[in-house]
Design a protein around this motif. Sequence first.
Motif, PDB file in Angstrom:
ATOM      1  N   ARG A 122       0.813  -0.921   0.277  1.00 53.77           N
ATOM      2  CA  ARG A 122       0.606  -0.060   0.287  1.00 53.77           C
ATOM      3  C   ARG A 122       0.897   1.665  -0.244  1.00 53.77           C
ATOM      4  O   ARG A 122       0.629   2.902  -0.534  1.00 53.77           O
ATOM      5  CB  ARG A 122      -0.890  -0.182   1.039  1.00 53.77           C
ATOM      6  CG  ARG A 122      -1.956  -0.970   1.359  1.00 53.77           C
ATOM      7  CD  ARG A 122      -2.694  -1.055   2.198  1.00 53.77           C
ATOM      8  NE  ARG A 122      -2.422  -2.247   2.789  1.00 53.77           N
ATOM      9  CZ  ARG A 122      -2.588  -2.617   4.433  1.00 53.77           C
ATOM     10  NH1 ARG A 122      -3.547  -1.407   4.844  1.00 53.77           N
ATOM     11  NH2 ARG A 122      -3.117  -3.907   5.035  1.00 53.77           N
ATOM     12  N   ASP A 161       1.483   1.455  -7.337  1.00 55.08           N
ATOM     13  CA  ASP A 161       1.663   0.188  -8.553  1.00 55.08           C
ATOM     14  C   ASP A 161       2.152   0.961  -9.937  1.00 55.08           C
ATOM     15  O   ASP A 161       2.121   2.253 -10.283  1.00 55.08           O
ATOM     16  CB  ASP A 161      -0.243   0.144  -8.681  1.00 55.08           C
ATOM     17  CG  ASP A 161      -0.563  -0.717  -7.899  1.00 55.08           C
ATOM     18  OD1 ASP A 161       0.408  -1.393  -6.572  1.00 55.08           O
ATOM     19  OD2 ASP A 161      -1.567  -0.716  -7.395  1.00 55.08           O
ATOM     20  N   ASP A 198       1.120  -0.727 -12.733  1.00 52.74           N
ATOM     21  CA  ASP A 198       0.020  -0.651 -13.177  1.00 52.74           C
ATOM     22  C   ASP A 198      -1.292   0.165 -13.013  1.00 52.74           C
ATOM     23  O   ASP A 198      -1.648   0.180 -11.882  1.00 52.74           O
ATOM     24  CB  ASP A 198      -0.321  -1.896 -13.756  1.00 52.74           C
ATOM     25  CG  ASP A 198      -2.330  -1.670 -14.569  1.00 52.74           C
ATOM     26  OD1 ASP A 198      -2.359  -0.869 -15.112  1.00 52.74           O
ATOM     27  OD2 ASP A 198      -2.194  -3.025 -14.931  1.00 52.74           O
ATOM     28  N   ARG A 199      -1.617   1.162 -12.852  1.00 53.28           N
ATOM     29  CA  ARG A 199      -2.289   2.470 -12.207  1.00 53.28           C
ATOM     30  C   ARG A 199      -3.290   2.365 -13.748  1.00 53.28           C
ATOM     31  O   ARG A 199      -4.434   2.774 -13.354  1.00 53.28           O
ATOM     32  CB  ARG A 199      -1.823   3.819 -11.525  1.00 53.28           C
ATOM     33  CG  ARG A 199      -1.254   3.773 -10.865  1.00 53.28           C
ATOM     34  CD  ARG A 199      -0.759   4.861 -10.249  1.00 53.28           C
ATOM     35  NE  ARG A 199       0.662   4.825 -10.328  1.00 53.28           N
ATOM     36  CZ  ARG A 199       1.388   6.158  -9.178  1.00 53.28           C
ATOM     37  NH1 ARG A 199      -0.098   7.611  -9.469  1.00 53.28           N
ATOM     38  NH2 ARG A 199       2.533   6.898  -9.345  1.00 53.28           N
ATOM     39  N   LYS A 221     -10.926  -1.345 -13.009  1.00 58.10           N
ATOM     40  CA  LYS A 221      -9.390  -1.409 -14.269  1.00 58.10           C
ATOM     41  C   LYS A 221      -9.321  -0.383 -14.869  1.00 58.10           C
ATOM     42  O   LYS A 221      -8.421  -0.910 -15.415  1.00 58.10           O
ATOM     43  CB  LYS A 221      -9.709  -2.646 -13.533  1.00 58.10           C
ATOM     44  CG  LYS A 221      -9.400  -3.341 -12.234  1.00 58.10           C
ATOM     45  CD  LYS A 221      -8.308  -4.195 -12.417  1.00 58.10           C
ATOM     46  CE  LYS A 221      -7.545  -5.263 -11.269  1.00 58.10           C
ATOM     47  NZ  LYS A 221      -6.721  -6.076 -10.580  1.00 58.10           N
ATOM     48  N   SER A 232      -3.941   2.539  -2.501  1.00 57.32           N
ATOM     49  CA  SER A 232      -3.255   1.861  -2.659  1.00 57.32           C
ATOM     50  C   SER A 232      -2.890   1.980  -3.998  1.00 57.32           C
ATOM     51  O   SER A 232      -1.284   1.845  -4.618  1.00 57.32           O
ATOM     52  CB  SER A 232      -3.636   0.472  -2.040  1.00 57.32           C
ATOM     53  OG  SER A 232      -2.575  -0.445  -2.236  1.00 57.32           O
ATOM     54  N   ALA A 233      -2.818   2.167  -5.256  1.00 64.42           N
ATOM     55  CA  ALA A 233      -2.730   2.400  -6.357  1.00 64.42           C
ATOM     56  C   ALA A 233      -1.468   3.361  -6.475  1.00 64.42           C
ATOM     57  O   ALA A 233      -0.533   3.591  -7.182  1.00 64.42           O
ATOM     58  CB  ALA A 233      -3.502   2.583  -7.703  1.00 64.42           C
ATOM     59  N   THR A 234      -1.434   4.352  -5.682  1.00 69.22           N
ATOM     60  CA  THR A 234      -0.691   5.494  -5.832  1.00 69.22           C
ATOM     61  C   THR A 234       0.506   5.248  -4.641  1.00 69.22           C
ATOM     62  O   THR A 234       1.019   6.546  -4.517  1.00 69.22           O
ATOM     63  CB  THR A 234      -1.126   6.761  -5.327  1.00 69.22           C
ATOM     64  OG1 THR A 234      -2.197   6.882  -4.517  1.00 69.22           O
ATOM     65  CG2 THR A 234      -2.487   6.910  -7.049  1.00 69.22           C
ATOM     66  N   ARG A 281      -9.495  -0.582  -8.248  1.00 78.09           N
ATOM     67  CA  ARG A 281      -8.281  -1.128  -7.684  1.00 78.09           C
ATOM     68  C   ARG A 281      -8.679  -0.122  -6.294  1.00 78.09           C
ATOM     69  O   ARG A 281      -9.458   0.599  -6.577  1.00 78.09           O
ATOM     70  CB  ARG A 281      -7.179  -0.984  -8.621  1.00 78.09           C
ATOM     71  CG  ARG A 281      -7.359   0.227  -9.231  1.00 78.09           C
ATOM     72  CD  ARG A 281      -6.224   0.903 -10.323  1.00 78.09           C
ATOM     73  NE  ARG A 281      -5.339  -0.024 -10.703  1.00 78.09           N
ATOM     74  CZ  ARG A 281      -6.209  -0.084 -11.918  1.00 78.09           C
ATOM     75  NH1 ARG A 281      -6.651   0.197 -12.838  1.00 78.09           N
ATOM     76  NH2 ARG A 281      -4.669  -1.277 -12.933  1.00 78.09           N
ATOM     77  N   ASP A 282      -8.181  -0.221  -5.927  1.00 76.21           N
ATOM     78  CA  ASP A 282      -8.157   0.942  -4.742  1.00 76.21           C
ATOM     79  C   ASP A 282      -6.787   1.743  -4.807  1.00 76.21           C
ATOM     80  O   ASP A 282      -5.838   2.049  -4.879  1.00 76.21           O
ATOM     81  CB  ASP A 282      -7.379   0.346  -3.126  1.00 76.21           C
ATOM     82  CG  ASP A 282      -8.004   1.302  -2.145  1.00 76.21           C
ATOM     83  OD1 ASP A 282      -9.106   1.061  -1.300  1.00 76.21           O
ATOM     84  OD2 ASP A 282      -6.745   2.411  -1.452  1.00 76.21           O
ATOM     85  N   ALA A 283      -7.951   3.158  -5.154  1.00 77.65           N
ATOM     86  CA  ALA A 283      -7.155   4.537  -5.674  1.00 77.65           C
ATOM     87  C   ALA A 283      -5.808   4.443  -5.213  1.00 77.65           C
ATOM     88  O   ALA A 283      -4.608   4.741  -5.641  1.00 77.65           O
ATOM     89  CB  ALA A 283      -7.366   5.419  -5.733  1.00 77.65           C
TER      90      ALA A 283
END
Length: 336
Positions: free
Chosen positions: A92, A96, A98-99, A306, A276-278, A272-274
Amino acid sequence: MTITTAPPEVRPGRRVRRTALLLLLTLPGLVWAVIRLFGWERGPLVQVVAFTPYAAAWSLIPLVVALLARKWLIAAVAALTAALLAGAVLPRAIPDSDRGPAGGVPMSVMTVNMFIGAADPADVVRLVREHDVAVLAVQEFTPQAAAGLEAAGIDALLPHHALADEIGTTGSGLYSRFPMTDQGSRRGDGGGLQDGNLQVYATIQPPGAGPVLVESAHPLAPYALAAEDAWRADLEALPRADQGGTPRLVLGDFNSTLDHAPLRELISHGYRDAASATGDGLIGTWGPYDGVPIPPVTLDHILVDKRLGVRETQVHGVAGSDHRAVTAVVTLPPAS
């Protein structure tokens, strides 16, 4: 006859006590890691597992102590515990690779729990203005909060809305810069303890992009053992992303962290959880509460289909609320 006395540090009784103490420091973390890994949280553990990031930090202490004491077997158990918890938590904090799609139509969205309508409406409108928010989701949305947002100028920024305000904690709403269609609300499961929370939904049509389904999420909190089944039912009832249908955004106060298995199961269905992705997924959005020094946990989320992209996220304090607002810039595919 010669009588010798063993130095204190090598007396068997003291060694046993030290070993027992190290085990007491280590084994709870291992149990915690196993429960988190397999999603076995039940009963009181539902609330406890929300604090897994703190358990992950704590797990380093028995590891270091065991290594310094040269208790190799315990150190191995402590290392396994720390690795399991780190594997659950650290992703987290790492953006990521891949966003989702980077190109397309950018749109800023925001969610905030209004704390039974006590959040300062002017502060909410200020955040909407400063972050160019195009879609706002609100929870614990009361008639007083609706009137306050209107007086603070929300309609000049987000003139389209679908509102289900109620006295108490159950109200919900959506505000949008863009026209809405098919708006409505549904009530969650109150578990027989209270009315379920209303969750407003609508389809929005941003210019230059295809339609997007948006929902203001607010599953019942697992505040008591008797509320657990309703909490699970509410999370189960949230819409999954239909990869053959209209893309979705589900944003709000989920009363769950990414350490809760029901939320992870929801996300696995095309989201995707925004944050966590960033790499912002460990920023707390709730707590302390009502003067109790509860360590902050991340209950508020923006779940992004996604097929959409995530550019950035931020967490903002809101005067008068025990929750923090979450904003995200998402990327919508251009209209075909």
